[in-house]
Scaffold this motif. Structure first.
Motif, PDB file in Angstrom:
ATOM      1  N   ALA A   8       0.327  10.046  -4.100  1.00 38.39           N
ATOM      2  CA  ALA A   8      -0.119  10.092  -2.836  1.00 38.39           C
ATOM      3  C   ALA A   8       0.204   9.371  -1.561  1.00 38.39           C
ATOM      4  CB  ALA A   8      -1.890   9.798  -2.808  1.00 38.39           C
ATOM      5  N   PRO A   9       1.525   9.599  -1.136  1.00 43.91           N
ATOM      6  CA  PRO A   9       2.197   9.017  -0.026  1.00 43.91           C
ATOM      7  C   PRO A   9       1.157   9.028   1.304  1.00 43.91           C
ATOM      8  CG  PRO A   9       3.432  10.956  -0.541  1.00 43.91           C
ATOM      9  CD  PRO A   9       2.500  10.841  -1.545  1.00 43.91           C
ATOM     10  N   VAL A  10       1.084   8.033   1.919  1.00 43.22           N
ATOM     11  CA  VAL A  10       0.631   7.956   3.285  1.00 43.22           C
ATOM     12  C   VAL A  10       0.980   8.961   4.181  1.00 43.22           C
ATOM     13  CG1 VAL A  10      -0.068   6.411   5.293  1.00 43.22           C
ATOM     14  CG2 VAL A  10       0.220   5.335   3.108  1.00 43.22           C
ATOM     15  N   ILE A  35       0.784  -1.202   0.041  1.00 45.25           N
ATOM     16  CA  ILE A  35       0.047   0.055  -0.047  1.00 45.25           C
ATOM     17  C   ILE A  35       0.847   1.436  -0.044  1.00 45.25           C
ATOM     18  CG2 ILE A  35      -1.666   1.445   1.431  1.00 45.25           C
ATOM     19  CD1 ILE A  35      -2.698  -1.599   2.366  1.00 45.25           C
ATOM     20  N   ARG A  36       1.808   1.145   0.812  1.00 45.36           N
ATOM     21  CA  ARG A  36       2.869   2.348   0.924  1.00 45.36           C
ATOM     22  C   ARG A  36       3.348   2.731  -0.308  1.00 45.36           C
ATOM     23  NH1 ARG A  36       6.160   0.942   6.259  1.00 45.36           N
ATOM     24  NH2 ARG A  36       6.831   3.030   5.866  1.00 45.36           N
ATOM     25  N   SER A  37       3.902   1.808  -1.054  1.00 41.87           N
ATOM     26  CA  SER A  37       4.865   1.867  -2.111  1.00 41.87           C
ATOM     27  C   SER A  37       3.933   2.356  -3.543  1.00 41.87           C
ATOM     28  CB  SER A  37       5.358   0.551  -2.596  1.00 41.87           C
ATOM     29  OG  SER A  37       6.007   0.560  -3.908  1.00 41.87           O
ATOM     30  N   HIS A  64       6.337   8.297  14.978  1.00 36.07           N
ATOM     31  CA  HIS A  64       6.095   7.376  15.349  1.00 36.07           C
ATOM     32  C   HIS A  64       5.226   6.251  14.599  1.00 36.07           C
ATOM     33  CE1 HIS A  64       9.425   8.007  17.882  1.00 36.07           C
ATOM     34  NE2 HIS A  64       8.832   8.783  18.678  1.00 36.07           N
ATOM     35  N   ARG A  65       4.280   6.703  13.918  1.00 37.00           N
ATOM     36  CA  ARG A  65       3.426   6.251  13.152  1.00 37.00           C
ATOM     37  C   ARG A  65       2.818   6.736  11.909  1.00 37.00           C
ATOM     38  NH1 ARG A  65      -1.618   7.281  17.277  1.00 37.00           N
ATOM     39  NH2 ARG A  65      -1.252   9.354  17.847  1.00 37.00           N
ATOM     40  N   ILE A  66       2.205   5.812  10.966  1.00 36.55           N
ATOM     41  CA  ILE A  66       1.867   6.533   9.815  1.00 36.55           C
ATOM     42  C   ILE A  66       0.340   6.348   9.675  1.00 36.55           C
ATOM     43  CG2 ILE A  66       3.965   6.060   8.388  1.00 36.55           C
ATOM     44  CD1 ILE A  66       2.692   3.468   7.340  1.00 36.55           C
ATOM     45  N   ALA A  67      -0.243   7.149   8.803  1.00 41.72           N
ATOM     46  CA  ALA A  67      -1.742   7.097   8.764  1.00 41.72           C
ATOM     47  C   ALA A  67      -2.408   6.023   7.925  1.00 41.72           C
ATOM     48  CB  ALA A  67      -2.470   8.470   8.267  1.00 41.72           C
ATOM     49  N   LEU A  68      -1.928   4.526   8.284  1.00 41.44           N
ATOM     50  CA  LEU A  68      -2.732   3.633   7.650  1.00 41.44           C
ATOM     51  C   LEU A  68      -3.218   2.484   8.853  1.00 41.44           C
ATOM     52  CD1 LEU A  68      -2.639   1.676   5.058  1.00 41.44           C
ATOM     53  CD2 LEU A  68      -0.187   0.786   5.552  1.00 41.44           C
ATOM     54  N   GLN A  69      -4.406   2.014   8.389  1.00 39.53           N
ATOM     55  CA  GLN A  69      -5.044   0.965   9.594  1.00 39.53           C
ATOM     56  C   GLN A  69      -5.573  -0.215   8.508  1.00 39.53           C
ATOM     57  OE1 GLN A  69      -8.708   1.935  11.139  1.00 39.53           O
ATOM     58  NE2 GLN A  69      -8.068   1.878  13.024  1.00 39.53           N
ATOM     59  N   ALA A  70      -5.047  -1.305   9.224  1.00 42.14           N
ATOM     60  CA  ALA A  70      -5.962  -2.617   8.778  1.00 42.14           C
ATOM     61  C   ALA A  70      -7.349  -2.358   9.591  1.00 42.14           C
ATOM     62  CB  ALA A  70      -5.288  -3.710   9.315  1.00 42.14           C
ATOM     63  N   HIS A  71      -8.246  -2.297   8.708  1.00 41.46           N
ATOM     64  CA  HIS A  71      -9.662  -1.711   9.372  1.00 41.46           C
ATOM     65  C   HIS A  71     -10.752  -2.705   9.176  1.00 41.46           C
ATOM     66  CE1 HIS A  71     -12.624   0.999  10.383  1.00 41.46           C
ATOM     67  NE2 HIS A  71     -13.375   0.554   9.451  1.00 41.46           N
ATOM     68  N   ARG A  72     -10.626  -3.674   8.298  1.00 36.35           N
ATOM     69  CA  ARG A  72     -11.738  -4.858   8.399  1.00 36.35           C
ATOM     70  C   ARG A  72     -11.309  -6.128   7.705  1.00 36.35           C
ATOM     71  NH1 ARG A  72     -17.154  -4.957   4.831  1.00 36.35           N
ATOM     72  NH2 ARG A  72     -18.389  -6.425   5.948  1.00 36.35           N
ATOM     73  N   VAL A  73     -11.672  -7.190   8.472  1.00 35.51           N
ATOM     74  CA  VAL A  73     -11.279  -8.505   7.970  1.00 35.51           C
ATOM     75  C   VAL A  73     -12.573  -9.217   7.794  1.00 35.51           C
ATOM     76  CG1 VAL A  73     -10.025 -10.771   8.300  1.00 35.51           C
ATOM     77  CG2 VAL A  73      -8.940  -8.488   8.674  1.00 35.51           C
ATOM     78  N   PHE A  74     -13.087 -10.076   6.756  1.00 35.71           N
ATOM     79  CA  PHE A  74     -14.191 -10.762   6.704  1.00 35.71           C
ATOM     80  C   PHE A  74     -13.854 -11.930   5.699  1.00 35.71           C
ATOM     81  CE2 PHE A  74     -14.862  -7.319   3.661  1.00 35.71           C
ATOM     82  CZ  PHE A  74     -15.414  -7.986   2.390  1.00 35.71           C
ATOM     83  N   SER A  75     -14.708 -12.765   5.929  1.00 30.97           N
ATOM     84  CA  SER A  75     -14.846 -14.074   5.111  1.00 30.97           C
ATOM     85  C   SER A  75     -16.351 -14.445   4.987  1.00 30.97           C
ATOM     86  CB  SER A  75     -13.746 -15.110   5.566  1.00 30.97           C
ATOM     87  OG  SER A  75     -14.381 -16.016   6.666  1.00 30.97           O
ATOM     88  N   HIS A  76     -16.550 -15.501   3.959  1.00 35.19           N
ATOM     89  CA  HIS A  76     -17.935 -16.047   3.930  1.00 35.19           C
ATOM     90  C   HIS A  76     -18.245 -17.288   4.634  1.00 35.19           C
ATOM     91  CE1 HIS A  76     -19.305 -12.413   1.782  1.00 35.19           C
ATOM     92  NE2 HIS A  76     -18.256 -12.611   1.113  1.00 35.19           N
ATOM     93  N   ASP A  77     -17.050 -18.160   4.614  1.00 36.63           N
ATOM     94  CA  ASP A  77     -17.164 -19.572   5.200  1.00 36.63           C
ATOM     95  C   ASP A  77     -15.727 -19.862   5.725  1.00 36.63           C
ATOM     96  OD1 ASP A  77     -18.155 -21.936   5.507  1.00 36.63           O
ATOM     97  OD2 ASP A  77     -17.651 -22.873   3.514  1.00 36.63           O
ATOM     98  N   PRO A  78     -15.855 -19.799   6.822  1.00 37.84           N
ATOM     99  CA  PRO A  78     -16.652 -19.538   7.957  1.00 37.84           C
ATOM    100  C   PRO A  78     -17.030 -17.955   8.066  1.00 37.84           C
ATOM    101  CG  PRO A  78     -14.505 -19.902   9.173  1.00 37.84           C
ATOM    102  CD  PRO A  78     -14.222 -20.366   7.630  1.00 37.84           C
TER     103      PRO A  78
END
Length: 149
Positions: A104-106, A95-97, A121-135
């Motif tokens: 549009a760098p982070v 994502i950063r690259s 000490h941080r960049i403005a990038l967040q793993a926000h959502r993880v989902f799957s259908h089965d399970p």
């Protein structure tokens, strides 16, 4: 016995100071093999982390395809542009690259082109959502730090 294999989708939130075009973005990435000139002097001999650079695939046999989809992008030049992204491939610093290559760098990411880190000490990038259908799984992170402070 049958074993269910989950295919999870990950979505990210990111803040940039330039808007990002919606849709699919494809680049080819190759990990840096050498430190940039002056890196040892600037870091007291420690060097800097290697970057995954966007390259022309015709010039590199080891470049790997990287794809991400920009789902939403809203904001302004004063407060920045918040985007929702979906990774189709998973490369180191992808994502950063890719966002740096799109101009549009982070926010806060001095490794990939931000001139200074306004959020130490941080960049403005967040793993926000993880989902799957089965399970069926749907996990969503809270408000990104850049909106909660």
């Amino acid at each position: 016995t049958a074993v269910a294999t989950a295919v999870a989708e990950k979505q990210y939130k990111v803040l940039t100071m330039s808007p990002i075009a919606l849709g699919l973005h494809t680049h080819f990435l190759q990990m840096e093999t050498q430190q940039p000139p002056g890196a040892d002097a600037e870091t007291g001999g420690l060097g800097i982390p290697r970057r995954n650079l966007v390259v022309d695939p015709r010039q590199s046999t080891s470049a790997k395809m990287a794809q991400l989809e920009v789902i939403t992008c809203s904001g302004d030049r004063v407060n920045g542009y918040e985007s929702d992204l979906r990774l189709l491939t998973g490369r180191t610093h992808q994502i950063r690259s890719q966002l740096a290559a799109l101009g549009a760098p982070v926010v806060g990411d001095t490794l990939y082109g931000e001139p200074c880190n306004t959020a130490p000490h941080r960049i403005a990038l967040q793993a926000h959502r993880v989902f799957s259908h089965d399970p069926q799984v749907n996990v969503c992170a809270g408000t990104p730090w850049w909106r909660s402070e």
